[in-house]
Design a protein around this motif. Sequence first.
Motif, PDB file in Angstrom:
ATOM      1  N   ARG A  52       1.350  -1.232  -0.523  1.00 51.21           N
ATOM      2  CA  ARG A  52      -0.147  -0.083  -0.080  1.00 51.21           C
ATOM      3  C   ARG A  52       0.609   0.965   0.482  1.00 51.21           C
ATOM      4  N   ILE A  53       1.794   1.442   0.934  1.00 53.14           N
ATOM      5  CA  ILE A  53       2.205   2.052   0.558  1.00 53.14           C
ATOM      6  C   ILE A  53       3.296   2.576  -0.675  1.00 53.14           C
ATOM      7  N   GLY A  54       3.713   1.598  -1.346  1.00 54.40           N
ATOM      8  CA  GLY A  54       4.638   0.793  -2.857  1.00 54.40           C
ATOM      9  C   GLY A  54       3.553   2.136  -3.548  1.00 54.40           C
ATOM     10  N   ALA A  55       2.271   1.626  -3.307  1.00 50.37           N
ATOM     11  CA  ALA A  55       1.147   2.428  -4.374  1.00 50.37           C
ATOM     12  C   ALA A  55       1.208   3.581  -4.165  1.00 50.37           C
ATOM     13  N   HIS A  56       0.630   4.392  -3.015  1.00 49.99           N
ATOM     14  CA  HIS A  56       0.722   5.826  -2.953  1.00 49.99           C
ATOM     15  C   HIS A  56       1.200   6.185  -2.562  1.00 49.99           C
ATOM     16  N   GLY A  57       2.872   6.065  -1.947  1.00 49.97           N
ATOM     17  CA  GLY A  57       3.432   6.645  -1.818  1.00 49.97           C
ATOM     18  C   GLY A  57       3.394   7.423  -0.189  1.00 49.97           C
ATOM     19  N   ALA A  58       4.668   8.049   0.370  1.00 49.20           N
ATOM     20  CA  ALA A  58       4.759   8.213   1.946  1.00 49.20           C
ATOM     21  C   ALA A  58       4.292   9.110   1.727  1.00 49.20           C
ATOM     22  N   GLN A  59       3.669  10.084   1.274  1.00 46.69           N
ATOM     23  CA  GLN A  59       3.463  11.716   1.199  1.00 46.69           C
ATOM     24  C   GLN A  59       1.387  10.973   1.902  1.00 46.69           C
ATOM     25  N   ARG A  60       1.502   9.728   1.734  1.00 42.43           N
ATOM     26  CA  ARG A  60      -0.625   9.177   2.219  1.00 42.43           C
ATOM     27  C   ARG A  60      -0.069   7.911   2.974  1.00 42.43           C
ATOM     28  N   LEU A  61       1.243   8.506   3.873  1.00 41.19           N
ATOM     29  CA  LEU A  61       1.386   7.586   5.395  1.00 41.19           C
ATOM     30  C   LEU A  61       0.038   7.838   6.294  1.00 41.19           C
ATOM     31  N   LEU A  62      -0.038   8.955   6.734  1.00 40.58           N
ATOM     32  CA  LEU A  62      -1.158   8.939   7.782  1.00 40.58           C
ATOM     33  C   LEU A  62      -2.996   8.390   7.412  1.00 40.58           C
ATOM     34  N   HIS A  63      -2.746   8.896   5.919  1.00 43.12           N
ATOM     35  CA  HIS A  63      -4.162   8.249   5.884  1.00 43.12           C
ATOM     36  C   HIS A  63      -4.325   6.970   5.403  1.00 43.12           C
ATOM     37  N   LEU A  64      -3.484   6.052   4.740  1.00 42.60           N
ATOM     38  CA  LEU A  64      -3.454   4.648   5.197  1.00 42.60           C
ATOM     39  C   LEU A  64      -2.611   4.265   6.492  1.00 42.60           C
ATOM     40  N   MET A  65      -2.779   4.923   7.222  1.00 46.40           N
ATOM     41  CA  MET A  65      -2.369   4.277   8.605  1.00 46.40           C
ATOM     42  C   MET A  65      -3.745   4.058   9.215  1.00 46.40           C
ATOM     43  N   PHE A  66      -4.908   5.029   9.025  1.00 45.67           N
ATOM     44  CA  PHE A  66      -5.880   4.909   9.451  1.00 45.67           C
ATOM     45  C   PHE A  66      -6.907   3.684   8.424  1.00 45.67           C
ATOM     46  N   GLU A  67      -6.893   3.106   8.000  1.00 46.47           N
ATOM     47  CA  GLU A  67      -7.299   1.948   6.742  1.00 46.47           C
ATOM     48  C   GLU A  67      -6.358   0.453   8.091  1.00 46.47           C
ATOM     49  N   THR A  68      -5.862   0.484   8.987  1.00 42.30           N
ATOM     50  CA  THR A  68      -5.501  -0.563  10.350  1.00 42.30           C
ATOM     51  C   THR A  68      -6.719  -0.429  10.906  1.00 42.30           C
ATOM     52  N   ARG A  69      -7.627   0.526  11.251  1.00 39.78           N
ATOM     53  CA  ARG A  69      -8.974   0.542  12.011  1.00 39.78           C
ATOM     54  C   ARG A  69      -9.594  -0.408  10.959  1.00 39.78           C
ATOM     55  N   ALA A 105      11.356   7.278   2.104  1.00 42.29           N
ATOM     56  CA  ALA A 105      11.972   8.642   2.575  1.00 42.29           C
ATOM     57  C   ALA A 105      13.581   8.284   2.294  1.00 42.29           C
ATOM     58  N   ALA A 106      14.451   7.492   2.347  1.00 41.45           N
ATOM     59  CA  ALA A 106      15.315   7.068   2.650  1.00 41.45           C
ATOM     60  C   ALA A 106      16.169   7.480   1.325  1.00 41.45           C
ATOM     61  N   ARG A 107      15.305   7.120   0.674  1.00 44.97           N
ATOM     62  CA  ARG A 107      15.822   6.579  -0.940  1.00 44.97           C
ATOM     63  C   ARG A 107      15.757   8.302  -1.780  1.00 44.97           C
ATOM     64  N   ASP A 108      14.485   8.430  -1.674  1.00 42.72           N
ATOM     65  CA  ASP A 108      14.482  10.037  -1.532  1.00 42.72           C
ATOM     66  C   ASP A 108      15.190  10.960  -1.336  1.00 42.72           C
ATOM     67  N   TRP A 109      16.230  10.699   0.178  1.00 45.58           N
ATOM     68  CA  TRP A 109      16.677  11.759   0.872  1.00 45.58           C
ATOM     69  C   TRP A 109      18.665  11.357   0.291  1.00 45.58           C
ATOM     70  N   PHE A 110      18.799   9.841  -0.384  1.00 44.27           N
ATOM     71  CA  PHE A 110      20.063   9.533  -1.294  1.00 44.27           C
ATOM     72  C   PHE A 110      20.525   9.534  -2.015  1.00 44.27           C
ATOM     73  N   GLY A 111      19.303   9.730  -2.430  1.00 47.06           N
ATOM     74  CA  GLY A 111      19.429   9.276  -4.019  1.00 47.06           C
ATOM     75  C   GLY A 111      19.620   7.725  -4.289  1.00 47.06           C
ATOM     76  N   PRO A 112      19.912   7.668  -6.089  1.00 45.14           N
ATOM     77  CA  PRO A 112      20.085   5.936  -6.011  1.00 45.14           C
ATOM     78  C   PRO A 112      20.797   4.605  -4.987  1.00 45.14           C
ATOM     79  N   ILE A 113      20.216   3.853  -4.370  1.00 43.59           N
ATOM     80  CA  ILE A 113      21.110   3.191  -3.869  1.00 43.59           C
ATOM     81  C   ILE A 113      20.705   1.659  -4.485  1.00 43.59           C
ATOM     82  N   GLU A 114      22.068   0.763  -4.382  1.00 36.88           N
ATOM     83  CA  GLU A 114      21.942   0.372  -5.016  1.00 36.88           C
ATOM     84  C   GLU A 114      22.201  -0.782  -3.795  1.00 36.88           C
ATOM     85  N   ALA A 115      22.892  -0.781  -2.436  1.00 34.44           N
ATOM     86  CA  ALA A 115      22.752  -1.582  -1.034  1.00 34.44           C
ATOM     87  C   ALA A 115      22.889  -0.601   0.166  1.00 34.44           C
ATOM     88  N   VAL A 116      22.302  -1.432   0.834  1.00 38.72           N
ATOM     89  CA  VAL A 116      22.991  -0.257   2.690  1.00 38.72           C
ATOM     90  C   VAL A 116      22.929  -1.912   3.527  1.00 38.72           C
TER      91      VAL A 116
END
Length: 310
Positions: A203-220, A248-259
């Motif tokens: 769900r977060i992958g489909a809608h993005g981190a900016q929708r986190l709060l709205h997706l959280m209420f789906e828990t209920r 968010a980490a991908r947005d801040w640190f750019g393309p990431i191949e490995a962590v």
Amino acid sequence: MDQDVVIVGDWGTSRLRLWLRQGKSVIHRRDGPGVSTLTETPQQTFLNLVGDWREASPAGAILCGMVGSSLGWSLAPYAPCPADAAAVAQRTIRLEADGLPVTLVPGLSCVNPLGGPDVMRGEETQVFGALALNPALQRGRHLLALPGTHNKWTVVEDGKVTGFVTAPVGETFALLKQRSTLAAGGGAQAEGSAEGFALGLERIGAHGAQRLLHLMFETRGRQLLDGTSPADAMGYLSGLLIGADVAAARDWFGPIEAVTVIGAGPLGDLYVKALARVGVGAAVVDGDAAVLAGLSSISRTSAISRFQDK
């Protein structure tokens, strides 16, 4: 010096881990309370825990974590980034507890990728330990994740921590699980399921981190209307939070191949799964091993510095 008996420890907010070591060998391990739950002073708590270890005639003790904060034993001011193990070692402070020398390791401070102030205590020791365990991390630019109450995304360049950003993922999850309506109906006692976690990532992958709060209420909503079990609901909530953190980490640190993920166990595994879902590989470093290696590195550098000062 390398074969001295020493006491080393990671003393955080919620727990204390102590090891009695001789060289690279661990003789004994003991756990204790974090600095936020002490009923006695940090010094007395420490002395109570290591009392019988004094029979081994330890040369001293070195402790990292919140023990060096204003909430702990004594304040060890932060070392500013960029910083390597030597820079941290130069800022250690030295105390004495009933005749036993005690060294406290400072944390790190930086301006994070969002332009705000950020700090860490204890995680820097794990980072330097990971570098000691894997010398390849000492060359070039690398991103390390340290899952926990306050997850840290840390950038290392040529052996120095150049910056980091903190996300209180674990703390947020714990508060929601124990105190919010999202966990009503048994969630507070439930362990999150793998199926629920996977759905949260989806769900977060489909809608993005900016929708986190709205997706959280789906828990209920999912529990009330779809019959979602408490275990699936808590897994879903965890997937949303960790998935948003990774995105968010991908947005801040750019393309990431490995962590490099520091901290084996269930939480580390969840971060590995979340990273894999967005196509990022992960190498896992055991957290205890990283602490021990990091404290050894800082202690060795501190000892060399003291010898040179003479």
